[in-house]
Every structure is written in C-alpha cells, then in structure tokens.
Design an enzyme around this catalytic site. Structure first.
Site, PDB file in Angstrom:
ATOM      1  N   ASN A 187      -1.013  -2.278  -6.960  1.00  0.00           N
ATOM      2  CA  ASN A 187      -2.039  -1.245  -7.137  1.00  0.00           C
ATOM      3  C   ASN A 187      -2.228  -0.880  -8.589  1.00  0.00           C
ATOM      4  O   ASN A 187      -1.311  -1.018  -9.407  1.00  0.00           O
ATOM      5  CB  ASN A 187      -1.691   0.008  -6.314  1.00  0.00           C
ATOM      6  CG  ASN A 187      -0.785   0.942  -7.078  1.00  0.00           C
ATOM      7  OD1 ASN A 187      -1.247   1.803  -7.820  1.00  0.00           O
ATOM      8  ND2 ASN A 187       0.524   0.769  -6.920  1.00  0.00           N
ATOM      9  N   CYS A 192       5.992   4.782 -13.091  1.00  0.00           N
ATOM     10  CA  CYS A 192       4.722   4.086 -12.910  1.00  0.00           C
ATOM     11  C   CYS A 192       4.444   3.141 -14.067  1.00  0.00           C
ATOM     12  O   CYS A 192       4.407   3.556 -15.214  1.00  0.00           O
ATOM     13  CB  CYS A 192       3.583   5.093 -12.786  1.00  0.00           C
ATOM     14  SG  CYS A 192       3.244   5.455 -11.065  1.00  0.00           S
ATOM     15  N   ASN A 233      10.536   2.199  -8.619  1.00  0.00           N
ATOM     16  CA  ASN A 233       9.092   2.312  -8.722  1.00  0.00           C
ATOM     17  C   ASN A 233       8.541   0.888  -8.675  1.00  0.00           C
ATOM     18  O   ASN A 233       9.283  -0.064  -8.439  1.00  0.00           O
ATOM     19  CB  ASN A 233       8.709   3.049 -10.011  1.00  0.00           C
ATOM     20  CG  ASN A 233       7.362   3.747  -9.864  1.00  0.00           C
ATOM     21  OD1 ASN A 233       6.384   3.122  -9.490  1.00  0.00           O
ATOM     22  ND2 ASN A 233       7.326   5.045 -10.158  1.00  0.00           N
TER      23      ASN A 233
END
Lengths: 453, 426
Positions: free
Chosen positions: B73, B135, B200
């Site tokens: 993503n 992230c 993550n």
C-alpha cells in the site's frame, strides 16, 4: 431451393450445438494451477501422441497461450479434435496421479481451452521446413493422413493429400457428431496443414479419379490412410425398405446444413452397441425422433461403447433392449419400414475371443414397431481397393511392420483405421494421429538413407 | 473454553486478536463493527497532522492463482481531522469498555509535538499508545515513520518524549526496514517503552504492468515504493519477533504482527514470544468476520491440549530459537518415502536430482510398479523433497540414531582453539 431457412432446421441447429461447455478463463486458470506439474508424468505416457501435458497446462497457468497450443499441436496435429473426442478417462486423465488423492485434472478440457484460443486468435503455430525436393502422396485426409502430411511438411517434403470427400478431416469432419466435435474444429486442423504448403486435393478418389500407380510413379513414397467404409449389411430380409439407414451416413448428414428432417416424429431402432450406435441414436433424438431404441444381441456388460457415451445416450432418453437380435425388417405395402422382427437371445459358452456367444431363445420372436432402422454394426473394409494395390492384408486390414508402418510394398506406408483390426492398431483418433507421425518419420528415415547412399 | 484474555503491558483485551493500525481502523464505525464481530482490540489508524492521500493506493501479489499472497500500500496516516477521530475514539471506548483501544501516533520528531498529541488522545480515554516509527512510505520522506524508526537515537528520544507525557502504556512500533531490529527495539526500551510491536510494512514495489510498463499501483503514470505485508511477510515478521523475544536486553512484552492470517499463525507468534497479535491484511481480504474462526480455532487448540489460558503459551518456543553456531552438527535426519501413500508425481525426484543431492531413485517394485526410494546414505536431510511433495504423509523426515555427543560449530571451534593453544604451549 429457398435461401430462407425454415424454422425447423433452426431448432435442430440448437440440438447439435456442442454439449460440453468450454471452460471459462477462471475455471481454466484454477484447473491449470491445480496441476502438480509432475516430472515424467504418467499422463504423457498415457497419451498415444505423447503430448507434454504438464507443460501445456503450466503454460496456460502462466498465460503463455500460444506456447500451450503449440505444445499440444506439435505432438498431435489433430489435438483440437482430440481434446473433444479422446476417451480421456481411459488415457491421460485416467493416468493422472491426482486420481489417488483428489480428482484428476480436466486435461481434455484444458487442451480444448488452449486449442480454442489458437483457433479464435487465428494463430499460425508452425512453419514449413526447408524444401528437400522429395514428394510424398497421402491417400486419405483424415486424422492419420493429416498427421503424416503435417510432419512431412515440417521436414520439407512436397506433400499431396488425395481426399475423396469434398472436405478433408475424415472421421473428425464427417464421422463425429457435431455436439461432440463441431466441423469447424476439424477444418481448422486441415487449414493448419494446408498453411504448411501441403496440397489437399479434395473430391478426388484414388483408384477412380487417379490411379494409384500414378501416385507411385510421381512420388517417392505413398501413405495410405483410407480409413474404413460404411456399415455393412445386416443380411436380414427387408434391408432395402425405405427407412433403413446407415449410422455413419446418418451422422454425416448432420454435419452439413440443412439438417435432414426424415426422422422427425419417427420411432427409430438402432442396431448395435458401439460408439457409432450411440451416435446414430443420439443423432436420431436430436433430429426429432419420437422414440429411439438401441437393440443389441449381447448385454450391457459386453457393449463396446465408452461408459460416458452410454450414460450420454441414456440422458438423451435412448432406450436399450439387450439380448435382442434382429431377424427381419418388416415393411408395408408402400415399401416403408413398419417394424423390426427380433428374437430374444441368451448368452451361452464363451467363444474363442473370450466373449460369451449369444444364442437365440427358441420361439421368442417378437416385433418392435418402428418407422426407421439405423444400422451400426461395424464398418466395411476397402478390401477390393487394397486387393487391387496388391498389398498384404487380413480381411481388409492392411498388414504393416508395426515399428515402421511399412506395408508389403516397401514404398507404401499405412496408418489409421485401415490398419485397425484383427489384433492390430487402435480405433481412436489419437492413435491414428500417432501412427501418421510414425509413418512420416519412417518415410523420412527411408529416404534419408536412400539419398545419402 | 480456555481463557483467551490477554494483557500487553497493562492493556487488557478479551482475546489476543487486535486490528492493526491501518485502513480497517480508520473510523469509529469500522472499529465498532470489528468489536461487534468479536475482535479483542484495535489500534486506531495513525493520528497526526491530517495528510492528503493519492488514488490508487493498494496492490497485491497473486501466486499461482492464490490472491493476496502479499499486499502493498501507498496510503498514508489518517486523512481525517484529529477532532473527528478523537470524538469517535471516545464513543467507541464508551460503547466497548472491555475492548482495547490504542491510539497510533505519528508526529514530527519534536518534544512538544509528542507531548501535545499524547495529552489529546489520553483525554478521550485510550487504553494505550502506539508510536508509529514504522511506516516506510510517504511520511518517511518528511522525516517521520520509518525515517525516524531507522535511527536508534531518534527512537529512544521520541519514546522518552512520549513517555514524559503519557499516563497509559507506550508501545513502540518498529520498522523491519533495518538490518537488525533488536537495535531499534533496545533503543525503544532505553527510551522507556512499555512494549514493542512489530513489524510495520516492508519497502516494496508490488509489480510492473508488463503491458503498460507502469509500476503497480500507479498514480497517473507514476509509482512510488509502498509497504509490503500479508501472508508472504510472515516468516520475516516471525523472525524479528523471535529475535527480540530471545534478547535479554529487550525485556518488554511484544505485540506481534506481519502476515498473521489464521489462528495457527497467532499460536506461532505467541509461542515465539508475542503477548498478542495484530492483524490487518487478512481482515482486508475477507472482512471482520474472520475473527470467529480465529477465536474459536485458538480456543479449541488450547482446549485440545488442556491449556487453561492463552498466557501459558507465550514465549514457550523462544528457548528453542538460537544461533546457527549452537546447532548440533551430529544430528541427522533423512527422507523416507511411503510408497503406499506416494502418488508417483516424481516431484521429489526431480527436485532432488536437479537442485539438491541426487539421492532419490526411481525404481520398480516386485510387481513392476514405479516406486521412489531415498538412498539414505546420500541424503543430507535437507527437507526439499518433503516440501515439494503434494501429498501429506508421503515423505517423512526420520531421525537417524547416532551415538555421537552433541557437537555444535561453537563447541567445535572452542575445542579446536584449545587444541591450538595446547600446541602453542608445547
């Protein structure tokens, strides 16, 4: 004749549409991914033409559709037809290792998926070989003849096929019901062979339109792939009445428009219990017959039709009368069939072929009322023609060297149904294809030796 | 039914299954639907200064027809105003007081920024905080997320800033985009973290469209690296959890995530030291309803073994995870093929013949049937044949008895060293 089609043939058109639906893209992909991609896979060994099945399936999974179709058609020049008519459960699918753990891969359907793709996308899969200046004639443009022609064209031969019918393809074009094998599939295979520069002279009957000796004179080698003929006579009284049909002719009549209407609303009795009898019966049903019965002098157990064909006929509403032997076709004053006189049979001692011999039950005669009789008790041999060529044969089955497909004339080879019978060969399309390939390779071998000497 | 209640550094939940901070936890509506379905907790989609997102955002990797083997993503943290999120967190917590609601946070690496956001989220009743140092895309280009998570000092400092203001437990979520995750885990512990969570997502480019030659996904003809997750990353995540669990310097509970797709995966992570698990991709693939099987499967697993509480399995496999140098060189297994189960696909043969140690022979039994047999004297026990075998039970890996004592590489080296020393002394 009016060019406007009547509503009735339209109805029959739907009846003769292919029964088995093609796999959807998703079904094909799922099934292809289910294949284990076995090494030295049993399915390959079970295929008479030795198609590299795991490879063509892997290629479907990877999206290499042209490669997949090429893998199939390389091994089997009539691979599109075979995907529909092969008794797969007795061949590749029967050998699939997944029979032991889940369900076999739908190899036939995947093969059809790949070859359908090639047909739909106008693919040309092969290029002809560098011309070597040598000529080969092939008599008969059916599966055996086409396969031989294709292999020889790839090797650079100047090949001419002589085909008595108006279109080539033989059994695949005229002898297999459209709802199993549409004619266009077989004609695509013919086209593939023609694209390699093979000349196919249709409507030319060797021995009538051109002499066999002429072929021997103008070609280095000749391959005979003349198949078999129509259904023989029953040798019972009444065979000339109107309404007596030959199952092979009946199937042929449904492969070109318009569809015949003579069986509509009729009661039909089919004699015999092989795959041709099933074809005759299911064609009759689809041509609008009111009732269709198959009669056979032995029992369900001895019938030679494939199990799936038997099931298919039952689904179509065909009735079976076992242990029933026709003894006379009964006609009316106008010469039309009105019934079939039969006698009840019972199985006696086993004969030399191991099958129990059927014997009539005394005083058991009875009449089956019917309007049409379809004969499906085997096929005639081209014995006279073979005799004329001076080739060794056994009741019309050409004798060959099983390794080389060579006949008693060293320049003549044979393959397909003409060598099937008397314990020799196989009746399947896929076997004829392999024999055609084998004949071609041995023609090539023999000429290589001759020219290098 | 076994007791599935878990406690991560003081944050309790009815079961160990939390939704990870991600699109499924974007709003109160979603989190409340998840709790209704039975999820034990949720880490709210990361709060911070609202950002702008792009379209499109996701891509997945299919393998041989299996969809979402991996997921990628390029979506950023929440794009909704902080006030809206805070209001919904408050309502959610009020409706589901027993469930864990943790706020994921990401702000600029400034002390006052951390203090401010910690105070705001704690004011609406969150059970804990998860600092998003993980992230890998977008925010990292602005010095946040994995950009700070890759620098141990920044991890330590920011953790400390958050802790200065925090009244609830602080979880530090780590990035896998680093050589040794224990380095940043230790930094978090030094900064006062009450727990670490991992992993993550991993830097990734999901694919290239071979027809258009554009990256997947693309935004108006351009792509940028995203974060990779889903079943394909599970082994990477499991290793990182295990490495932290077995490190004596990381003595805080771990929240494990990365490819957890079913209850078996959860058991694996917990055996390797996770106190609970977080899940995202599996829910995105199938919806919140997967929780029913997660809970039931885990419960049945424990019941079948007579284990009363999920707490009793946490970390139980950690002592079995070590360094290569501690593995016994004298231990030996060999493959044995059960020909009554084998379906003769020959995949083991060709795998061994072409790519391993050429010790599986294709033979015939007395009846002339094809069989496969391992030449055990040449088998190195690599497992490849049993891995490629499509049939359960067709190939067993059998331990070969031996009388030699345990001899690890480390033992061997120290013995050799001692020998050398004694020679020198002589």
């Amino acid at each position: 004749m009016s060019t406007v089609e009547s509503p009735l043939p339209d109805k029959f058109t739907a009846n003769f549409k292919e029964v088995e639906l093609p796999l959807s893209n998703q079904e094909a992909l799922n099934e292809a991914n289910r294949c284990l991609y076995c090494y030295d896979a049993p399915c390959i060994n079970a295929c008479p033409t030795g198609i590299d099945i795991p490879s063509f399936i892997k290629k479907i999974a990877s999206g290499n559709m042209k490669g997949s179709a090429t893998t199939i058609m390389t091994a089997n020049p009539v691979g599109a037809s075979c995907s529909r008519v092969c008794p797969t459960e007795e061949l590749c699918e029967g050998a699939c290792v997944l029979n032991h753990s889940t369900k076999p891969i739908l190899i036939g359907n995947l093969q059809r998926y790949a070859t359908d793709w090639a047909i739909k996308n106008d693919q040309v899969l092969f290029k002809k070989g560098e011309p070597n200046g040598k000529k080969v004639a092939i008599v008969g443009g059916g599966p055996g003849g086409l396969s031989a022609a294709r292999e020889l064209a790839l090797l650079g031969y100047d090949v001419t096929v002589y085909e008595a019918e108006k279109e080539a393809g033989g059994l695949d074009t005229f002898g297999i019901v459209s709802f199993r094998l549409p004619k266009k599939i077989s004609l695509w295979e013919v086209e593939q062979v023609e694209q390699l520069g093979v000349t196919i002279n249709t409507g030319v009957r060797v021995g009538k339109d051109i002499e066999f000796d002429e072929l021997l004179k103008t070609n280095e080698r000749v391959i005979l792939a003349i198949g078999m003929g129509n259904v023989p006579n029953l040798n019972v009284p009444g065979e000339t009445f109107n309404g007596v049909h030959d199952a092979i002719e009946l199937v042929r009549s449904t492969k070109s428009s318009p569809f015949p209407t003579h069986l509509e609303g009729k009661k039909v009795v089919v004699i015999g219990a092989g795959n041709t009898a099933i074809d005759g019966a299911t064609c009759s049903v689809r041509l609008g017959a009111e009732n269709v019965k198959i009669i056979y002098r032995r029992t369900e157990k001895e019938m030679t039709a494939y199990d799936f064909e038997y099931e298919f006929a039952k689904q179509d509403g065909v009735e079976f009368r076992w242990l029933t032997q026709p003894i006379e076709i009964v006609g009316d004053a106008d010469g039309n069939v009105k019934g079939l006189k039969c006698v009840k049979m019972q199985l006696g001692e086993a004969s030399s072929d191991g099958r129990k011999r059927p014997e009539p039950v005394p005083d058991s005669e009875f009449i089956i009322e019917c309007d049409a009789v379809v004969k499906a008790i085997g096929q005639k041999r081209h014995t006279d023609f073979i005799e004329k060529l001076g080739l060794a044969h056994h009741d019309g089955v050409i004798l060959i060297n099983k390794d080389s497909m060579q006949t008693s004339n060293s320049r003549v080879y044979a393959c397909g149904d003409v060598i099937f019978g008397k314990g020799q060969g196989e009746a399947m399309v896929v076997s004829a294809a392999q024999q055609g390939k084998t004949a071609a390779y041995h023609v090539h071998e023999s000429l290589k030796e001759m020219y290098s000497a | 039914m076994a007791d599935l209640r878990t406690n991560l550094a003081g944050i309790t939940s009815p079961n160990p299954f939390w939704l990870a901070s991600a699109p499924p936890t974007n709003s109160g509506y979603q989190v409340q639907r998840a709790f209704e379905a039975g999820w034990g907790g949720a880490v709210w989609k990361t709060l911070g200064d609202p950002i702008l997102n792009v379209s499109s955002r996701y891509a997945a990797v299919s393998f041989n027809g299996q969809r979402v083997a991996g997921f990628n993503n390029i979506e950023l943290i929440t794009d909704r105003p902080l006030e809206v999120n805070l209001k919904e967190i408050y309502e959610t917590k009020k409706r589901f007081p027993e469930h864990a609601v943790v706020a994921s946070l990401m702000v600029e690496p400034k002390q006052e920024a951390w203090h401010e956001i910690v105070k705001k989220v704690e004011a609406v009743g969150v059970d804990g905080l998860e600092l998003n140092f993980g992230c890998p895309h977008g925010m990292a280009e602005r010095g946040m997320g994995s950009a700070s998570g890759q620098v141990p000092d920044l991890v330590e400092k920011q953790t400390a800033w958050a802790k200065e203001a925090a009244g609830t437990p602080v979880i530090v979520k780590l990035t896998p985009n680093i050589t040794d995750i224990t380095a940043t885990a230790e930094a978090a512990v030094r900064g006062g973290a009450d727990s670490v969570s991992m992993i993550n997502t991993i830097n990734s480019l999901a694919g290239v469209d071979i027809d258009t030659w554009l990256p997947i996904p693309n935004v108006s003809g351009k792509g940028a690296h995203g974060g990779y997750c889903g079943p394909a990353v599970k082994p990477i995540a499991l290793n990182m959890v295990s490495e932290c669990a077995r490190s004596s310097r990381i003595n805080v509970p771990i929240s494990g995530m990365g490819g957890v797709s079913n209850w078996q995966n959860a058991v694996e992570f917990m055996l390797m030291g996770a106190s609970n698990v977080q899940i995202c991709t599996a829910a995105m693939h199938h919806g919140f309803r997967i929780i029913e099987d997660l809970v039931e499967g885990l419960s049945n697993y424990l019941d079948d073994r007579g284990i009363l509480s999920i707490q009793d399995i946490i970390g139980k496999s950690v002592p079995t995870y070590s360094d290569w140098g501690n593995l016994d060189l004298n231990y030996n297994v060999v493959a044995r093929i059960n020909n009554d189960v084998c379906i003769n696909c020959n995949k083991c043969h060709i795998a061994c013949e072409d790519t391993s140690h050429q010790c599986i022979d294709r033979l015939q039994d007395e009846g002339g049937n094809p069989i496969l047999r391992v030449r055990e004297e040449d088998c190195v026990g690599c497992n490849l044949c049993s891995i490629v075998c499509p049939v359960d039970g067709a190939i067993d890996m059998i331990e070969v008895p031996h009388e030699l004592p345990v001899m690890t590489w480390n033992d061997r080296q120290s013995l050799l060293g001692a020998l050398k020393d004694s020679k020198i002394t002589k």
